[in-house]
Design a protein around this motif. Structure first.
Motif: not given
Length: 76
Positions: A7-8, A36, A40, A44
């Motif tokens: 994600t990041c 993940e 993150c 989420r």
């Protein structure tokens, strides 16, 4: 080889690696994605951030900022 959060794009900490996670999940919380980072995941999955209560949203934002800073410090 270092694993990266999908994600990041930050490196995963040892405790965030899929093979090092606790296999027991919380029934009402989603499981983390395979690659993940915890920040993150908290963004989420944390129910406080999705609440309509402004105070809970503020607390959630502060928590995310604190965790982001903690990760940044570990890599510097």
């Amino acid at each position: 080889m270092m694993k990266i959060c999908k994600t990041c794009n930050t490196p995963l900490l040892d405790e965030e690696l899929p093979e090092n996670r606790n296999p027991v999940s919380t029934p009402f919380m989603p499981s983390p994605h395979e690659l993940e980072c915890m920040v993150c995941y908290f963004k989420r999955a944390d129910l406080d951030g999705k609440s309509d209560d402004p105070e809970l949203q503020k607390e959630h934002s502060k928590f995310i900022e604190k965790e982001t800073e903690r990760r940044r410090n570990k890599f510097n």
